[in-house]
Design an enzyme around this catalytic site. Structure first.
Site, PDB file in Angstrom:
ATOM      1  CG  ASP A   1       5.482  21.960  56.306  1.00  0.00           C
ATOM      2  OD1 ASP A   1       6.408  21.517  55.282  1.00  0.00           O
ATOM      3  OD2 ASP A   1       5.673  23.700  56.393  1.00  0.00           O
TER       4      ASP A   1
ATOM      5  CG  ASN B   1       9.998  20.731  51.424  1.00  0.00           C
ATOM      6  OD1 ASN B   1      10.504  21.701  50.583  1.00  0.00           O
ATOM      7  ND2 ASN B   1       8.554  20.639  51.696  1.00  0.00           N
ATOM      8  CB  THR B   2      14.877  20.891  53.251  1.00  0.00           C
ATOM      9  OG1 THR B   2      14.968  20.552  54.282  1.00  0.00           O
ATOM     10  CG2 THR B   2      14.795  21.467  52.006  1.00  0.00           C
ATOM     11  CG  HIS B   3       9.790  22.873  57.666  1.00  0.00           C
ATOM     12  ND1 HIS B   3       9.198  23.955  57.137  1.00  0.00           N
ATOM     13  CD2 HIS B   3       9.508  23.148  59.302  1.00  0.00           C
ATOM     14  CE1 HIS B   3       8.045  24.710  58.047  1.00  0.00           C
ATOM     15  NE2 HIS B   3       8.852  24.043  59.443  1.00  0.00           N
TER      16      HIS B   3
ATOM     17  NE  ARG C   1      -2.756  25.751  46.059  1.00  0.00           N
ATOM     18  CZ  ARG C   1      -1.917  27.781  46.153  1.00  0.00           C
ATOM     19  NH1 ARG C   1      -0.577  26.459  45.985  1.00  0.00           N
ATOM     20  NH2 ARG C   1      -1.851  28.327  46.477  1.00  0.00           N
TER      21      ARG C   1
ATOM     22  CG  LEU D   1       3.271  21.366  43.991  1.00  0.00           C
ATOM     23  CD1 LEU D   1       4.229  19.514  43.468  1.00  0.00           C
ATOM     24  CD2 LEU D   1       3.288  22.270  42.641  1.00  0.00           C
TER      25      LEU D   1
END
Length: 218
Positions: free
Chosen positions: A152, A114-116, A68, A96
């Site tokens: 998140d 980002n979208t959640h 990673r 990441l």
């Protein structure tokens, strides 16, 4: 501001971005996917940084381990080499690590979005829609946030609630959340790009002022 969108799947969020003429400069992916085809059809530059290239031997025989850190550094270097300023993850399937955000003195720290599919901090993780239903929540929704190494957990930029209806299952609720996401995410990215451009312009003006002041004292 040069914007890169990262995809892994169908590219439906990317389609929504292009539909409102969001200024996307580059589309990257961690695997071959429809999203890359959408970008190519739109005449956008694409780049594949394959996750599979960073799978190596693990300590357990027969198991492969994902590097990673190595992948995160490589992706940051590829985007940085193409002059990308802001990154928007759109269904990107690889988490990441901190190496991505720390690359090149933190080039992308605070500039990855980002979208959640939940109203964070409620229901983080991969199964947010299912978790909301299992918890008997009266509403779910969509959150656009700044991505940080912790999944998140970054600062929230925008949220919109979506009610949970009687008879909803994971598929029906998720589809209604996606409909909201396709409007909220592009609009939030556009505002974020404008803000970043203003911040960078202000930084340049401050540097210019310092240079002038130094020149006057010499």
């Amino acid at each position: 501001m040069r914007l890169a969108v990262l995809v892994s799947g169908t590219g439906s969020i990317l389609e929504a971005m292009l539909g409102v003429e969001l200024p996307v400069d580059l589309v990257g992916a961690d695997r071959p996917c429809r999203g890359l085809g959408i970008a190519a059809d739109a005449g956008l530059e694409t780049v594949l940084v394959a996750r599979s290239d960073w799978m190596g031997g693990g300590s357990v025989p027969g198991q492969r381990r994902f590097d990673r850190q190595g992948y995160s550094c490589e992706l940051a270097a590829v985007l940085g080499g193409r002059g990308v300023d802001v990154v928007a993850m759109a269904g990107f399937g690889t988490v990441l690590d901190g190496s991505f955000f720390a690359w090149s003195d933190g080039r992308y720290r605070g500039r990855v979005l980002n979208t959640h599919p939940s109203l964070l901090p409620a229901f983080p993780g991969w199964h947010a829609v299912r978790d909301a239903l299992d918890a008997g929540a009266a509403e779910s929704g969509c959150t656009v946030h700044v991505a940080i190494p912790e999944v998140d957990a970054g600062p929230v930029l925008a949220q919109q609630a979506v009610p949970v209806l009687a008879g909803d299952d994971e598929a029906t609720l998720h589809e209604r959340i996606k409909a909201v996401e396709r409007e909220l995410y592009p609009a939030t990215i556009a505002a974020f790009l404008e803000r970043c451009a203003g911040e960078d312009a202000m930084g340049l003006r401050e540097v210019e002022l310092e240079c002038r002041q130094e020149g006057q004292t010499r």
